[in-house]
Motif scaffolding. Structure first.
Motif, PDB file in Angstrom:
ATOM      1  N   ARG A  60     -56.052 -28.109  25.207  1.00 32.14           N
ATOM      2  CA  ARG A  60     -56.636 -28.444  26.595  1.00 32.14           C
ATOM      3  C   ARG A  60     -56.050 -26.744  27.289  1.00 32.14           C
ATOM      4  NH1 ARG A  60     -58.060 -31.463  23.356  1.00 32.14           N
ATOM      5  NH2 ARG A  60     -58.736 -33.605  24.119  1.00 32.14           N
ATOM      6  N   LEU A  61     -56.269 -25.477  26.894  1.00 29.10           N
ATOM      7  CA  LEU A  61     -56.217 -24.344  27.481  1.00 29.10           C
ATOM      8  C   LEU A  61     -57.544 -23.791  28.004  1.00 29.10           C
ATOM      9  CD1 LEU A  61     -53.895 -22.098  28.661  1.00 29.10           C
ATOM     10  CD2 LEU A  61     -53.737 -21.083  26.300  1.00 29.10           C
ATOM     11  N   VAL A  62     -57.609 -23.265  29.049  1.00 31.49           N
ATOM     12  CA  VAL A  62     -58.270 -23.110  29.549  1.00 31.49           C
ATOM     13  C   VAL A  62     -58.286 -21.521  30.098  1.00 31.49           C
ATOM     14  CG1 VAL A  62     -59.461 -25.638  30.208  1.00 31.49           C
ATOM     15  CG2 VAL A  62     -58.141 -23.589  31.948  1.00 31.49           C
ATOM     16  N   ALA A  63     -57.369 -21.425  29.966  1.00 29.40           N
ATOM     17  CA  ALA A  63     -57.069 -19.668  30.905  1.00 29.40           C
ATOM     18  C   ALA A  63     -57.154 -18.694  29.729  1.00 29.40           C
ATOM     19  CB  ALA A  63     -55.571 -19.518  31.414  1.00 29.40           C
ATOM     20  N   ALA A  64     -57.726 -17.485  29.980  1.00 25.62           N
ATOM     21  CA  ALA A  64     -58.060 -16.612  29.216  1.00 25.62           C
ATOM     22  C   ALA A  64     -56.427 -15.565  28.497  1.00 25.62           C
ATOM     23  CB  ALA A  64     -58.826 -15.749  29.209  1.00 25.62           C
ATOM     24  N   GLY A  65     -56.816 -14.475  28.476  1.00 26.23           N
ATOM     25  CA  GLY A  65     -55.836 -13.604  28.316  1.00 26.23           C
ATOM     26  C   GLY A  65     -55.010 -13.885  27.210  1.00 26.23           C
ATOM     27  N   ILE A  66     -53.418 -13.403  27.845  1.00 26.54           N
ATOM     28  CA  ILE A  66     -52.312 -14.452  26.996  1.00 26.54           C
ATOM     29  C   ILE A  66     -52.074 -15.589  26.908  1.00 26.54           C
ATOM     30  CG2 ILE A  66     -50.059 -13.630  26.221  1.00 26.54           C
ATOM     31  CD1 ILE A  66     -50.264 -11.411  27.397  1.00 26.54           C
ATOM     32  N   GLY A  67     -53.000 -15.977  25.776  1.00 22.64           N
ATOM     33  CA  GLY A  67     -52.859 -18.070  25.933  1.00 22.64           C
ATOM     34  C   GLY A  67     -51.349 -18.241  25.296  1.00 22.64           C
ATOM     35  N   SER A  68     -50.140 -17.601  24.680  1.00 17.92           N
ATOM     36  CA  SER A  68     -48.940 -18.225  24.453  1.00 17.92           C
ATOM     37  C   SER A  68     -48.450 -17.401  24.354  1.00 17.92           C
ATOM     38  CB  SER A  68     -49.222 -18.995  23.453  1.00 17.92           C
ATOM     39  OG  SER A  68     -49.836 -18.747  22.230  1.00 17.92           O
ATOM     40  N   TYR A  69     -46.857 -17.346  23.713  1.00 20.42           N
ATOM     41  CA  TYR A  69     -45.834 -16.357  23.516  1.00 20.42           C
ATOM     42  C   TYR A  69     -45.188 -17.260  22.415  1.00 20.42           C
ATOM     43  CZ  TYR A  69     -43.260 -17.500  27.182  1.00 20.42           C
ATOM     44  OH  TYR A  69     -42.721 -18.182  28.602  1.00 20.42           O
ATOM     45  N   ALA A  70     -44.106 -16.728  21.324  1.00 24.02           N
ATOM     46  CA  ALA A  70     -43.194 -16.766  21.170  1.00 24.02           C
ATOM     47  C   ALA A  70     -41.531 -15.874  21.074  1.00 24.02           C
ATOM     48  CB  ALA A  70     -42.743 -17.328  20.198  1.00 24.02           C
ATOM     49  N   LEU A  71     -40.534 -17.295  21.580  1.00 21.90           N
ATOM     50  CA  LEU A  71     -39.423 -15.975  21.530  1.00 21.90           C
ATOM     51  C   LEU A  71     -38.978 -15.683  20.411  1.00 21.90           C
ATOM     52  CD1 LEU A  71     -37.983 -17.016  25.494  1.00 21.90           C
ATOM     53  CD2 LEU A  71     -39.592 -15.299  24.486  1.00 21.90           C
ATOM     54  N   SER A  72     -37.383 -14.390  20.473  1.00 24.97           N
ATOM     55  CA  SER A  72     -36.515 -14.572  19.238  1.00 24.97           C
ATOM     56  C   SER A  72     -35.541 -15.808  20.104  1.00 24.97           C
ATOM     57  CB  SER A  72     -36.459 -13.003  19.280  1.00 24.97           C
ATOM     58  OG  SER A  72     -35.634 -12.500  20.412  1.00 24.97           O
ATOM     59  N   GLY A  73     -34.731 -15.744  18.719  1.00 26.78           N
ATOM     60  CA  GLY A  73     -32.944 -16.302  19.434  1.00 26.78           C
ATOM     61  C   GLY A  73     -32.293 -15.949  20.264  1.00 26.78           C
ATOM     62  N   ASP A  74     -32.525 -14.730  20.838  1.00 29.62           N
ATOM     63  CA  ASP A  74     -31.682 -14.394  21.645  1.00 29.62           C
ATOM     64  C   ASP A  74     -32.221 -14.366  23.213  1.00 29.62           C
ATOM     65  OD1 ASP A  74     -32.954 -12.181  21.558  1.00 29.62           O
ATOM     66  OD2 ASP A  74     -31.192 -11.066  20.693  1.00 29.62           O
ATOM     67  N   GLY A  75     -33.641 -14.769  23.141  1.00 23.60           N
ATOM     68  CA  GLY A  75     -34.322 -14.830  23.953  1.00 23.60           C
ATOM     69  C   GLY A  75     -34.853 -13.288  24.962  1.00 23.60           C
ATOM     70  N   ARG A  76     -34.858 -12.396  24.075  1.00 25.99           N
ATOM     71  CA  ARG A  76     -34.982 -11.272  24.471  1.00 25.99           C
ATOM     72  C   ARG A  76     -36.465 -11.219  24.961  1.00 25.99           C
ATOM     73  NH1 ARG A  76     -29.010  -8.493  24.956  1.00 25.99           N
ATOM     74  NH2 ARG A  76     -27.961 -10.068  25.925  1.00 25.99           N
ATOM     75  N   ARG A  77     -36.693 -10.858  23.332  1.00 25.65           N
ATOM     76  CA  ARG A  77     -38.227 -10.433  23.068  1.00 25.65           C
ATOM     77  C   ARG A  77     -38.933 -11.520  23.007  1.00 25.65           C
ATOM     78  NH1 ARG A  77     -37.572  -5.846  18.050  1.00 25.65           N
ATOM     79  NH2 ARG A  77     -36.118  -5.417  19.370  1.00 25.65           N
ATOM     80  N   ALA A  78     -40.049 -11.211  23.223  1.00 26.47           N
ATOM     81  CA  ALA A  78     -41.208 -11.973  22.704  1.00 26.47           C
ATOM     82  C   ALA A  78     -42.488 -11.345  22.138  1.00 26.47           C
ATOM     83  CB  ALA A  78     -41.875 -12.634  24.606  1.00 26.47           C
ATOM     84  N   VAL A  79     -43.443 -11.924  21.452  1.00 30.74           N
ATOM     85  CA  VAL A  79     -44.216 -11.338  20.739  1.00 30.74           C
ATOM     86  C   VAL A  79     -45.450 -12.646  20.856  1.00 30.74           C
ATOM     87  CG1 VAL A  79     -42.533 -10.778  18.715  1.00 30.74           C
ATOM     88  CG2 VAL A  79     -44.191 -13.439  18.328  1.00 30.74           C
ATOM     89  N   PHE A  80     -46.668 -12.100  21.425  1.00 28.51           N
ATOM     90  CA  PHE A  80     -47.680 -12.405  21.111  1.00 28.51           C
ATOM     91  C   PHE A  80     -49.045 -11.828  20.833  1.00 28.51           C
ATOM     92  CE2 PHE A  80     -47.380  -9.865  24.439  1.00 28.51           C
ATOM     93  CZ  PHE A  80     -48.687  -8.574  24.744  1.00 28.51           C
ATOM     94  N   ALA A  81     -50.556 -12.615  20.462  1.00 24.73           N
ATOM     95  CA  ALA A  81     -51.221 -12.110  20.272  1.00 24.73           C
ATOM     96  C   ALA A  81     -52.516 -11.838  20.709  1.00 24.73           C
ATOM     97  CB  ALA A  81     -52.079 -13.355  19.600  1.00 24.73           C
ATOM     98  N   LEU A  82     -53.176 -10.774  21.102  1.00 21.53           N
ATOM     99  CA  LEU A  82     -54.015 -10.542  21.881  1.00 21.53           C
ATOM    100  C   LEU A  82     -55.152 -10.026  21.089  1.00 21.53           C
ATOM    101  CD1 LEU A  82     -55.261 -11.114  24.910  1.00 21.53           C
ATOM    102  CD2 LEU A  82     -54.385  -8.146  25.806  1.00 21.53           C
ATOM    103  N   HIS A  83     -56.406 -10.945  21.881  1.00 24.25           N
ATOM    104  CA  HIS A  83     -57.696 -10.795  20.672  1.00 24.25           C
ATOM    105  C   HIS A  83     -57.333 -10.749  19.364  1.00 24.25           C
ATOM    106  CE1 HIS A  83     -58.953  -9.977  24.565  1.00 24.25           C
ATOM    107  NE2 HIS A  83     -59.451 -11.421  24.589  1.00 24.25           N
ATOM    108  N   GLY A  84     -56.282 -10.765  18.515  1.00 22.99           N
ATOM    109  CA  GLY A  84     -56.316 -11.112  17.270  1.00 22.99           C
ATOM    110  C   GLY A  84     -55.060  -9.910  16.762  1.00 22.99           C
ATOM    111  N   ARG A  85     -54.862  -8.904  18.308  1.00 21.57           N
ATOM    112  CA  ARG A  85     -53.982  -8.099  17.745  1.00 21.57           C
ATOM    113  C   ARG A  85     -52.965  -8.301  18.063  1.00 21.57           C
ATOM    114  NH1 ARG A  85     -57.095  -4.022  21.212  1.00 21.57           N
ATOM    115  NH2 ARG A  85     -54.994  -2.449  21.281  1.00 21.57           N
ATOM    116  N   LEU A  86     -51.560  -8.211  17.360  1.00 19.43           N
ATOM    117  CA  LEU A  86     -49.852  -8.599  17.594  1.00 19.43           C
ATOM    118  C   LEU A  86     -49.180  -7.500  18.333  1.00 19.43           C
ATOM    119  CD1 LEU A  86     -47.637 -10.188  17.096  1.00 19.43           C
ATOM    120  CD2 LEU A  86     -47.490  -8.938  14.807  1.00 19.43           C
ATOM    121  N   TYR A  87     -48.622  -8.067  19.797  1.00 22.84           N
ATOM    122  CA  TYR A  87     -47.962  -7.460  19.796  1.00 22.84           C
ATOM    123  C   TYR A  87     -46.500  -7.840  20.380  1.00 22.84           C
ATOM    124  CZ  TYR A  87     -52.606  -5.275  21.574  1.00 22.84           C
ATOM    125  OH  TYR A  87     -53.052  -4.397  21.782  1.00 22.84           O
TER     126      TYR A  87
END
Length: 692
Positions: free
Chosen positions: A84-111
């Protein structure tokens, strides 16, 4: 639409600009979250709050990374529907084990982007090359590799594809898990970052559901696999892919008896914990799995003769000292409780709703100790059962915890507030850029009938006592949901309805959540009778207490199960209800999904009379009240065929009704659709109740 409806539509019901998706990192020093730039901005950016300085930094702006519009991968679009996510842009992200790095998808591209406390300024987001449009990327412990799904295959970057091309979907959650069981992911890194646990989902036995846009007949139809009640479910397996090309290992449990995987996680590099359920969800097992050999053993078993209520996140779980924490009902079903190694830890005076984590040597729980409309945050000593409050004032309170840091969210008639408390006692307030709520609403709350049914009454602002008002019943009524709550956003639209000249009533009939297990389980194998009987009894009880309620003019509206209730009301109780607007109504539960429907009604092959009793199609010939049916033609949850079947039966019986079919609209009704429908419903009710 009037000013309020336009404001509601432009702000996504007052949610744009509010921070969400919080996650702690760097041992509680960093608080990551998503937020847009203001109340009418739909594009969420990735932010971090540094508790060393109190500063908020935007780490990734979707406008800079992807200036033009681009489509979402189908898997992500559908998961946003499930969550039930209505917002656009970055929908979600995930952190590395130390919590200092995040990865996310945007329109199918990985950052990926890093927040290093020693580096001062954060690094800029960096795009990572992938094999195709990316879904659900997740980094390993040190962020050196990222697992992601592309075209239903599991990949790593660097590394390439790791799942075999065997016709299954890898690394994703199936429909039943994401929609009904609370599991929206399908792959997990081991703590050392070398192995991957992955779900293998085979949907070949499921029927296909098709969606075509009648407004664009030149476009091809879209289809997906849907698990219909009584039919096959997806075949879900779990596999471990080890380092250095080691042979994959399948985790072995009795999946024939326990087909649902509702949770999975790595406890250590040498142990995986699984939560599995039988098809009717009467037995929930916590299993320990050996990732090297695939063998599993049972750690705990939670049972219920009807169903194990899924509304208690955080259980089952194993505490650090090895004791097993499970949910349980107190004797007689008066309260949802916690048990340690099978011994009750809490009693009748508290309704436990969630185990939010561990803080020090105590459990953090969200629970109700007073009226069901409120929720408190409490510490629970697992040794003594002693409870002590953390957030105990009026309203609804929630908590997240990590490394001694706490994020408290409190909601009441004054609005929504968030406070971050660090382990050393400092406090910060994450910025909230959302639209202030237009109305301060304090519904009149009452418990009525011999069942103690929670109700709420909202009157027009400036109502003059003695002025008779037509009644609008605005309830959901279905299991897994609570309508009568102190959370303020849900009353904004009801106040608008009241200001149009209605007394707005909301009723949580038996079967809804958070009153007691006995109250919730009363709906077992009987949606229609319990729902409608309680709604009518509560309505009449309120009518006796409040002389301004004109029960000769009662309208009812609702969406999803609330749409079912609305259609049910005018079809079976036209003596009580005089007009109905039924949106996205599941009119025949034989065509709804397995995990939800069978939990409450059983298998249709074994209990055909239950499904027939709760089906609305045979009632069509008796319609004698005005009925407006609304459906989104792109709804992949309650397919439009539910509404269209009822409309066809009404047409065949010669019963006049109105049908509003919305091309391209999903179950969430985003982009102002809900507000436009409300304006049409208001016109409909005014005409049919003689209020124009």
């Amino acid at each position: 639409m009037d000013d309020f409806l336009r404001l509601s539509a432009s702000t996504a019901r007052f949610t744009y600009g509010a921070p969400r998706a919080f996650a702690f990192g760097d041992e509680g020093r960093l608080l990551w979250f998503l937020r847009s730039t203001g109340p009418t901005d739909s594009l969420d950016s990735l932010w971090v709050l540094d508790t060393a300085t109190g500063s908020e930094t935007r780490l990734a702006d979707p406008r800079e990374l992807s200036p033009g519009p681009a489509p979402l991968p189908v898997a992500e679009r559908r998961l946003r529907e499930r969550t039930r996510l209505v917002a656009a842009g970055i929908g979600s992200y995930a952190l590395s084990g130390d919590g200092r790095r995040a990865v996310f998808a945007l329109h199918g591209r990985l950052y990926e982007v890093t927040r290093d406390a020693e580096a001062g300024q954060p690094a800029q987001p960096k795009e990572v090359p992938t094999a195709g449009p990316v879904f659900d990327p997740r980094p390993n412990a040190d962020g050196s590799r990222v697992a992601y799904v592309a075209d239903d295959a599991l990949h790593t970057a660097p590394g390439g594809r790791i799942s075999p091309a065997d016709g299954a979907r890898w690394g994703i959650s199936e429909f039943a898990a994401a929609e009904e069981l609370g599991r929206d992911r399908g792959h997990w890194w081991s703590p050392d970052g070398r192995s991957l646990l992955a779900a293998r989902v085979d949907e070949s036995a499921l029927q296909r559901r098709w969606f075509a846009d009648p407004a664009h007949p030149e476009l091809p139809a879209e289809d997906f696999a849907y698990p219909e009640a009584g039919g096959p479910n997806a075949d879900v397996q779990l596999w471990v892919f080890g380092p250095d090309g080691d042979p994959a290992v399948r985790l072995d449990w009795d999946a024939q008896t326990y087909p649902y995987v509702s949770d999975a996680s790595w406890e250590s590099d040498s142990e995986i914990l699984l939560t599995v359920q039988d098809r009717l969800q009467r037995n929930v097992l916590l299993l320990s799995a050996d990732p090297a050999g695939g063998h599993t053993r049972e750690l705990s078993r939670t049972t219920h003769p009807q169903w194990v209520d899924p509304m208690l996140p955080g259980t089952p779980a194993r505490l650090a000292d090895g004791r097993m924490l499970t949910c349980a009902d107190t004797p007689g079903g008066a309260a949802r409780a916690l048990a340690l190694d099978g011994v009750l830890l809490t009693g009748d005076g508290i309704q436990v709703r969630k185990v939010a984590g561990v803080h020090g040597n105590r459990l953090l729980i969200e629970a109700g100790r007073r009226d069901p409309s409120e929720q408190q945050v409490l510490f629970l000593d697992p040794d003594t059962g002693e409870l002590s409050p953390l957030a105990d004032g009026p309203g609804v309170h929630c908590v997240q915890a990590s490394a001694g840091a706490l994020l408290l969210t409190s909601a009441d008639a004054e609005g929504i507030r968030r406070v971050l408390r660090t382990a050393d006692g400092r406090e910060f307030v994450p910025g909230d850029l959302s639209q202030p709520l237009p109305y301060r609403v304090v519904p009149a709350l009452e418990r009525v009938t011999e069942h103690g049914i929670p109700t709420a009454l909202v009157l027009p602002r400036g109502h003059v006592p003695g002025t008779r008002l037509p009644v609008l019943l605005d309830s959901y009524g279905g299991p897994g949901m609570q309508d009568v709550s102190a959370e303020p956003r849900r009353w904004q639209h009801r106040q608008w309805w009241a200001d149009q000249g209605f007394a707005v009533i909301t009723i949580d009939n038996r079967g809804t959540s958070y009153v007691s297990p006995k109250f919730t389980h009363a709906m077992y194998r009987g949606f229609s009778d319990v729902t409608l009987d309680d709604q009518v009894a509560a309505l009449h009880a309120l009518g006796e207490r409040h002389g301004d309620l004109d029960l000769t003019r009662v309208a009812i509206r609702g969406w999803s199960y609330g749409g079912y209730l609305s259609a049910l009301a005018v079809l079976r109780r036209p003596d009580v209800f005089h007009a109905a607007a039924a949106g996205a109504a599941p009119t025949d539960f034989r065509h709804y999904d397995t995990a939800y429907t069978e939990r409450y009604l059983g298998l249709p092959q074994e209990h055909p009379e239950v499904y027939e009793r709760d089906c609305l199609i045979p009632d069509a010939a008796g319609l004698s009240r005005p009925l407006l049916l609304v459906t989104g033609l792109a709804d992949d949850n309650v397919h439009a065929s539910h509404t269209l079947r009822l409309s066809q039966a009404l047409y065949d019986a010669g019963r006049p009704h109105q049908l509003l079919a919305l091309p391209g609209v999903t179950h969430m009704t985003p982009g102002g659709v809900r507000e436009k429908v409300m304006a049409l419903e208001l016109e409909f009710f005014r005409k049919e109740l003689g209020l124009a």
